[in-house]
Design an enzyme around this catalytic site. Structure first.
Site, PDB file in Angstrom:
ATOM      1  N   ASP A 132       0.795  -1.139   0.074  1.00  0.00           N
ATOM      2  CA  ASP A 132      -0.148   0.034   0.086  1.00  0.00           C
ATOM      3  C   ASP A 132       0.994   1.085  -0.065  1.00  0.00           C
ATOM      4  O   ASP A 132       1.989   0.824   0.234  1.00  0.00           O
ATOM      5  CB  ASP A 132      -0.699  -0.185   1.306  1.00  0.00           C
ATOM      6  CG  ASP A 132      -1.748   1.336   1.281  1.00  0.00           C
ATOM      7  OD1 ASP A 132      -2.204   1.504   0.514  1.00  0.00           O
ATOM      8  OD2 ASP A 132      -1.564   1.838   2.537  1.00  0.00           O
ATOM      9  N   ASP A 139       0.100   5.196   1.034  1.00  0.00           N
ATOM     10  CA  ASP A 139       0.022   6.085   2.117  1.00  0.00           C
ATOM     11  C   ASP A 139      -0.084   5.231   3.581  1.00  0.00           C
ATOM     12  O   ASP A 139      -0.897   4.357   3.815  1.00  0.00           O
ATOM     13  CB  ASP A 139      -1.182   6.757   1.963  1.00  0.00           C
ATOM     14  CG  ASP A 139      -1.380   7.593   0.768  1.00  0.00           C
ATOM     15  OD1 ASP A 139      -0.080   8.017   0.124  1.00  0.00           O
ATOM     16  OD2 ASP A 139      -2.434   7.943   0.244  1.00  0.00           O
TER      17      ASP A 139
END
Length: 175
Positions: free
Chosen positions: A7, A9
């Site tokens: 992922d 952020d």
């Protein structure tokens, strides 16, 4: 091929409830760029699957998002590594798309790109939707405690989820 999916952020860069809207706001978490470069130099392909509903909300443009990803690639290259495929979901949470995590679409896109099944592939995230997307895609869910990770951990995680302090710890575990 050794494939790792991240992922963005809260895993690679600091997250914000107000969204990351510019290259200036895109600030790497200490050690994350080095971790990606180390993994790359050790033979890992590091890809990214990220929800970016800020596009649908009009908070930033596709060009701005691409500039953030160009910056990520540049920083990893400066450390002697290379970034793999970066895919994003541009949709809002109510659009019913197949790509927005916790659905597996982004991870499946990466698997198809590399012609690899996702069994035994780690997907590293900081939120429950990341962990659920990993499970839905048949990948190994991995939680980091950066970003929303501590909050996610406090609410409970799926059985079998691997837990690491940050991306640097993930890199050490894999190399």
């Amino acid at each position: 091929m050794k494939l790792l999916i991240l992922d963005r952020d809260g895993v690679i860069n600091f997250d914000s409830d107000a969204y990351i809207k510019s290259v200036q706001e895109w600030i790497p978490i200490p050690g994350s760029i080095e971790a990606i470069a180390q993994l790359s130099k050790a033979g890992w392909t590091v890809a990214v699957a990220t929800n970016q509903s800020g596009l649908a909300r009009g908070y930033y443009s596709a060009d701005t998002l691409e500039a953030m990803h160009t910056r990520l690639r540049e920083l990893v290259a400066e450390q002697g590594g290379a970034m793999g495929l970066i895919v994003h979901c541009p949709h809002g949470p109510d659009e019913g798309c197949a790509c927005r995590k916790p659905k597996p679409g982004l991870l499946e896109t990466i698997g198809a790109h590399y012609q690899q099944t996702l069994e035994d592939v780690w997907f590293v995230g900081d939120s429950r939707s990341d962990l659920d997307a990993a499970l839905a895609a048949g990948a190994q869910p991995v939680l980091v405690k950066t970003g929303k990770g501590e909050r996610t951990l406090s609410k409970g995680v799926p059985a079998g989820t691997l837990i690491h302090d940050d991306l640097a710890c993930v890199a050490r575990a894999l190399i």
